[in-house]
Structures are given as C-alpha cells and as structure tokens.
Write a protein that holds these residues in place. Structure first.
Motif, PDB file in Angstrom:
ATOM      1  N   ALA A   1       0.883  -1.026   4.651  1.00 17.58           N
ATOM      2  CA  ALA A   1       1.265   0.371   4.435  1.00 17.58           C
ATOM      3  C   ALA A   1       2.457   0.764   5.283  1.00 17.58           C
ATOM      4  N   GLU A   2       2.964  -0.167   6.105  1.00 15.73           N
ATOM      5  CA  GLU A   2       4.047   0.117   7.051  1.00 15.73           C
ATOM      6  C   GLU A   2       3.693   1.327   7.912  1.00 15.73           C
TER       7      GLU A   2
ATOM      8  N   ALA B   1       0.853  -1.191   0.000  1.00 14.60           N
ATOM      9  CA  ALA B   1       0.000   0.000   0.000  1.00 14.60           C
ATOM     10  C   ALA B   1       0.892   1.245   0.000  1.00 14.60           C
ATOM     11  N   LEU B   2       0.965   1.909  -1.132  1.00 17.87           N
ATOM     12  CA  LEU B   2       1.854   3.064  -1.275  1.00 17.87           C
ATOM     13  C   LEU B   2       1.278   4.271  -0.546  1.00 17.87           C
ATOM     14  N   PRO B   3       2.137   5.202  -0.098  1.00 23.20           N
ATOM     15  CA  PRO B   3       1.633   6.401   0.577  1.00 23.20           C
ATOM     16  C   PRO B   3       0.745   7.211  -0.352  1.00 23.20           C
TER      17      PRO B   3
ATOM     18  N   CYS C   1      -1.831   5.213   7.181  1.00 25.68           N
ATOM     19  CA  CYS C   1      -2.905   4.212   7.263  1.00 25.68           C
ATOM     20  C   CYS C   1      -3.866   4.378   6.092  1.00 25.68           C
ATOM     21  N   VAL C   2      -4.174   3.274   5.399  1.00 28.31           N
ATOM     22  CA  VAL C   2      -5.091   3.319   4.256  1.00 28.31           C
ATOM     23  C   VAL C   2      -6.464   2.767   4.606  1.00 28.31           C
ATOM     24  N   GLY C   3      -6.672   2.404   5.873  1.00 30.43           N
ATOM     25  CA  GLY C   3      -7.993   1.970   6.305  1.00 30.43           C
ATOM     26  C   GLY C   3      -8.366   0.561   5.924  1.00 30.43           C
TER      27      GLY C   3
ATOM     28  N   ALA D   1      -2.906  -7.309  -0.313  1.00 22.64           N
ATOM     29  CA  ALA D   1      -1.523  -7.679  -0.039  1.00 22.64           C
ATOM     30  C   ALA D   1      -1.458  -9.167   0.312  1.00 22.64           C
ATOM     31  N   PRO D   2      -0.361  -9.865  -0.050  1.00 21.49           N
ATOM     32  CA  PRO D   2      -0.264 -11.307   0.243  1.00 21.49           C
ATOM     33  C   PRO D   2      -0.454 -11.632   1.722  1.00 21.49           C
TER      34      PRO D   2
END
Length: 689
Positions: A317-318, A259-261, A336-338, A449-450
């Motif tokens: 997203a780390e 998940a990219l910023p 955070c991407v939720g 994501a895996p």
C-alpha cells in the motif's frame, strides 16, 4: 451432515442438543437459547442474516451470538463421517471472546467524487451515481463519440501532475494548459468545425502539437470568450473524497501500488461493483488501527545509518516510509490496509499486528489444535486463508463436494480465516507445530501482492530449515496456490499422502504479543522434543540468508578497532561492550540479523551468519574481540586500545594540526589532555610577560 451430538459434546465437555434443521424449523429453540444468557454458537452461516435479525427482534435476548461454518468446511465432504474432531475444534474456537477494541482510524466523506477518463465514458458513469454523489469530471480525451452536449457536471481539463490521498482526503493537482476554459465553453462545437488541423476534439482540449496557430477557433468563439492562448498555464489543486479512474491501469502512473488507497476505484465500464461501493461511501467510517510500533526496537536506522528495510520494501500500500530525520519508519494509518506483511517480516517485533493481536491468534490456534486432538483427531493441517477470496474458495469447494463434483475439505484440514494471509509468520507457524499441527498451509488466491508471496516463502524456508535440522522430517509449512475449487481440491487431497514428524508432547505455552518471546518459546519446545538424538545434532543449523531473523556475526579481528559503533547501533542489545576492558561482546539469542552493525562498522569488519545455535552458548555472553588497552602516557590510566590509538596516530601524524605537543596529547586520556593543554597555555602567557 453426519453429525454426532454425543461425540461433539464430549469433545466440548458439554451436553449438546442437536438441532439439525436450525435454519427454519428450530427458530424457536434458537430464541429460547439466546434468552438464557449463555454464549450461543450457530454452526452455520447460511442464514446468518436471518438469525441476526431474529436475535434483535427477540424480547429478552441477552446472549452473545457467534456464527461458524461447519458445513462447507467439514460436513459437506467425502470425509464428513470422520470430521467430528475438526467440527468440535471449529465450535470451540467460535466460542472464544472477540478481540478487545483497539484504536481506530476515521475517514470522513461528503461524497465529492472525481471521475477521470474520456468525457463520454465519464458522463455515463456520473449519470449512474450523481443522485447520491457530487460529481466532477476530469476529461482525458473525448472517447468514442464525444460527450453529451448538455453540460450536466463540472468539467476540468489539462494535464494531471499529481493525485495523492485516501478516502475523504484526495488532492488533485493539474496544470491548466488547455486554452479552452471548460467553464465558459458552451459546447457549440464551432471551434471543432473551424479548426483546419482538426486539433480540437470533442473533449474540447486542443492538441498543441497539431495546432498551427491559425486561431480560427478564437474568432468563432468571440461571444463565449472561452478560448485564450495567452492564459497562464497555472498549476491548480482541488480536494475530493472519492476517485473513479476510467483510465487503463497500465496507461497511467497514478497509484501503481498493489493495494490501492481506500476511496480510489478503477472501472472498466462493465463491472458495476465499483459504482455500488462508491454510492455507499458517504458519511463517517472507521477501521481498526491494525499495527503497533515500538521505535526503540526498530532496526531500520541507527546513527544515521539505514539497516533493515524489510517493512518498507514489502508494503503493497506504500503506507510505510523512512523518516531519516527521526531515524525510524513512519506508517500512514490511512493508507494501511491491515495486511500485516510488515509485522511478518519485521525481525525485532518493532511492528506488531494489533487486530487481532498475536496473543489472540495464538489462543485460537491452540484451541483449535488441542480440541481437535482431544476429540481423537490426528495429523491436523491448519489451512490459513483470507476471509475474502480464500473463504469464498473454501466454500465453493464444499458446495462442489455436496454435489459430488469434488472430494471437499479433508477431515484433518482445519480452515482458519485471517484478515490477510500475510499477517502470520514464523513465530506463529512454529508455535502451531509445537502445539501439535503436522502442517501449516497458507492458501493464496492471486489477491496477494507478489512481494507478499516472496516474503512468506522466505519465512517458510527459515522455519522449514529449523524443523529439518532438528529431525522433524516432512514439509511442515508451505504455500498453496489455487484460484479454482478444482485446484484447491487436488492440492488438499495431496496433503494427506505424506506424514510429518511432530513433537511427541504438545506445547502448553501461550503466544506472547512480543514476537521474539514467542519465537524463543516455540524454539525451546521444538528443540526439547526434537526427534533427532542430542548426540547426533549439529552444533548449529544453517539458515537461509534471506528472511532469517536468527544468527550470529563474524568479526574480522584484523580490521576491527573496537570503536564500538556497532554496539550503539544494535537495536536488540545483542552487541555489548565491557566497561572494564576493551571488549566487544555478543549474545547470539538476541541477534535479529538486521545488518545495522555491518552497515555501521567503519572498517567493514562484520559479516552476518544466519543460523540457529543449538548449544547453551546461544544465550550466553561471549567475547567476539578484545585488545590490549592503551595506557595514558601522562597518568598511566588505560583508555582506548593500542590498535585504535596507533591507527589514529598513523592517520594524523602528517596533519599540520597534529604536530609536536598536539600529536603527543593524542596519547593521553581526556582528563590529561585538558590539563596538558591548559598548562601549555599558562606557560606561554608567562613567557610572553
């Protein structure tokens, strides 16, 4: 679509007027409805924009308007004639109130864009967005034909040493180790022609490995003075609001997380969607703060010992890191991407999904299933999917069915859109089964994501083990992977080929915001309604070691010294001491299997045992270990345990600091130890006098 207004009205307990061509012809009826003040549900999303605009333009419009898709999800299917219960359920859920507002995260962007990549490609991309964005280029090679000779944009060069941040707050760090100052360079190309080693490219960067220090380039650049090999290669920083990266995702280490910023885009030079999104990202933006965190429940760290890392490990997203100083986790709300995966795998409920909350999700699932059943539906399957690719795939399948190219979504399959497919877990899945769902299916479409798939599967294995252990035969929770309507169609048709045992009576409890409370209510109902007779049930159901948040612990009494460090480490109060006696006590119902007790124990005496105990002892306090108390040799008051004191005496008896009276004081309680030490010092002073 074969709609039955009378049947739908009976299911929804209302008299309904059916407008079958609402898109255009019945716009007047829509305007009249939104002037009534009642909630209005438009059961089609085809013309959502049209009716949204019409609602704003209608004088006296006061009714809340909600949209729901019953066409691709039910009406356009070969099962459409049997889809009335599902359509009634979707209409009922659409009428639920919107989630209450939650705190938001704000981004501010002034449009400063950094483009990283080959100079010619970077300039081409810049030309497409520079009318609305303030562009700076960072050259990473000349590209195929080199950059244009007209310098239209500021150009940076050197070696990138760091790129961090998010929308409105990116920070670039680079080492300016290029002898050519790109601000002074006029791109006359004299240096390129003069270099005998061809060490200078059309990006005006010098390949120092090829350069033989002839310095012919310096001589031909005397007028501009742009080349200086003695310049200090200082580290420089600059801030940007947006980043467009033209480098290959596999060739550079910048932002390798799934998940990219927000505000960071990769571009392959063909798909224009990234550039279109960039053009819109100027101004102030808000998103919900998707999570809530209760540190006192967190099993990540206690007593400077790390136990549970589930949320840190799964975050794509780390955005989650370990704050060892404060013995807790730290979530960066800007990253955070939720997705909610952290809340799904959190064993204690320290991290909860805030928007929508678990309570609101539970209300929606309960409304869907109760309405479906009341309308005569059977064997309901909840198809949980993302509101992006998952939603698009379901709609593509519906359109294919309308064209007779597919079966479509079956009548007993109820699609439920989620912000992200990883945002629900075992507590909500088991609640749905308790409410009467025969299956809960999570649709994944390669956008996950895996590690999300691994986490979801682990939770499903736990849920399935519980259900099978109680006699609920069949597969009740599963992942469904599909990227094309044909794959989805085949998988959905297969869902109806087997039947699952479900509770005879649907549950009535409401989903709580606290994960453990919801899980316990779901378990109580499933156990009460279990098909397996009580006499045939096992004492406990063994659960998988990975992903389990239920179980007991085994204590090696030969090793345990009753130091009780595990009690202070336990975040769920599953482990307790006894103020009156040296005992280690345990309430299995509270145990979350976080492992903090095992990692804290200095004697390695604790082992986790995932399981669901079915006897009443699960909620009762029981003694795991106890010992004979040690009596103070001075006053006789009990303190510590015989085993612990003897072990301490054995370890310290050879130490020079614990000889004679000092060793004897270790056998005393804390009060007597002080008195004896003070008395000894007084006697020594009298003797000296």
């Amino acid at each position: 679509m074969p709609l039955n207004a009378k049947a739908l009205g009976a299911a929804l307990h209302e008299d309904l007027t059916l407008h079958s061509t609402l898109c255009r012809r019945d716009a007047g009826a829509f305007q009249k409805a939104i002037q009534s003040g009642d909630d209005v549900v438009v059961a089609c999303t085809q013309e959502q924009r049209l009716f949204g605009d019409l609602g704003q333009q209608t004088e006296g419009a006061v009714s809340p308007i909600r949209f729901v898709n019953i066409r691709e999800t039910g009406g356009w299917s070969r099962d459409a004639a049997k889809a009335s219960p599902k359509i009634a359920a979707l209409l009922a859920a659409a009428r639920l109130p919107d989630p209450p507002p939650v705190p938001t995260v704000t981004y501010k962007s002034t449009g400063r864009l950094l483009i990283i990549g080959p100079l010619d490609q970077a300039e081409q991309a810049a030309a497409l967005v520079s009318d609305v964005l303030d562009v700076t280029l960072f050259t990473q090679g000349p590209g195929n034909a080199g950059g244009a000779q007209a310098r239209r944009f500021p150009v940076l060069g050197g070696r990138i040493t760091g790129l961090t941040g998010w929308l409105g707050a990116f920070e670039l760090q680079w080492k300016a180790d290029n002898p050519i100052d790109l601000d002074l360079c006029t791109r006359c190309n004299a240096c390129v022609a003069a270099c005998p080693e061809n060490a200078i490219g059309l990006d005006y960067q010098i390949d120092m490995a090829a350069c033989q220090s002839h310095r012919a380039c310096v001589k031909v650049c005397q007028v501009a003075g742009a080349i200086d090999f003695t310049r200090d290669a200082a580290v420089q920083t600059e801030r940007f609001d947006l980043v467009l990266d033209l480098r290959s995702a596999t060739a550079t280490p910048t932002f390798l997380q799934h998940a990219l910023p927000q505000g960071y885009f990769r571009w392959d030079g063909r798909d224009l969607s990234a550039l279109l999104q960039l053009r819109e990202l100027v101004g102030e933006f808000e998103k919900p703060r998707f999570f809530a965190y209760k540190q006192k429940l967190c099993a990540h760290s206690r007593n400077e010992t790390v136990g549970c890392n589930a949320c840190v490990d799964i975050c794509s997203a780390e955005a989650i890191s370990s704050d060892k100083g404060r013995q807790q986790i730290k979530v960066n709300p800007n990253l955070c991407v939720g997705c909610g995966a952290c809340t799904t795998v959190c064993p204690t409920g320290a991290l909860t999904y805030a928007y929508p909350s678990a309570t609101e999700q539970g209300t929606k699932l309960k409304t869907l299933l109760s309405t479906y059943t009341a309308a005569g539906g059977k064997d309901a399957v909840l198809l949980l999917h993302s509101q992006e690719r998952g939603q698009a795939l379901v709609e593509e399948l519906g359109r294919a069915a309308q064209l007779k190219l597919a079966q479509g979504v079956p009548a007993h399959v109820i699609p439920v859109a989620l912000w992200h497919t990883a945002s629900t877990g075992v507590d909500l899945w088991l609640s749905a089964i308790a409410y009467g769902a025969s299956q809960v299916v999570v649709l994944t479409t390669q956008e996950e994501a895996p590690q999300y798939l691994d986490g979801l599967q682990a939770q499903m294995d736990v849920a399935q083990a519980i259900l099978r252990g109680l006699g609920y035969t069949g597969t009740h929770v599963q992942l469904l992977r599909a990227t094309h309507p044909t794959e989805l169609d085949a998988a959905l048709q297969a869902l109806g080929q087997t039947r699952q045992k479900i509770p005879a009576v649907a549950a009535r409890f409401a989903v709580a915001q606290e994960k453990r409370s919801t899980l316990e209510m779901a378990l109580d109902h499933l156990i009460e309604q279990a098909p397996m007779p009580v006499a045939e049930r096992p004492e406990a159901i063994a659960l998988p070691a990975v992903g389990s948040l239920l179980g007991t612990i085994e204590v090696n009494k030969g090793r345990c010294t009753l130091c009780l460090s595990c009690v202070s480490a336990c975040p769920a109060s599953a482990l307790q001491d006894n103020p009156q006696l040296p005992q280690l006590r345990f309430i299995e119902k509270n145990c979350v299997q976080c492992g903090l007790c095992a990692t804290t124990c200095p004697e390695n005496a604790i082992t986790l045992q995932p399981r669901l105990l079915l006897t009443p002892e699960r909620a009762q306090l029981r003694v795991l270990n106890e010992a004979k108390p040690w009596a103070c040799v001075r006053c006789g008051k009990p303190f510590g345990t015989v085993k612990a004191i003897e072990a301490m005496l054995g370890k310290l008896s050879g130490h020079p600091m614990f000889q004679g009276e000092a060793l004897e004081r270790l056998k005393m309680c804390s009060d007597c130890r002080v008195i004896d030490l003070y008395s000894s010092q007084s006697e020594t002073k009298v003797t000296d006098l």
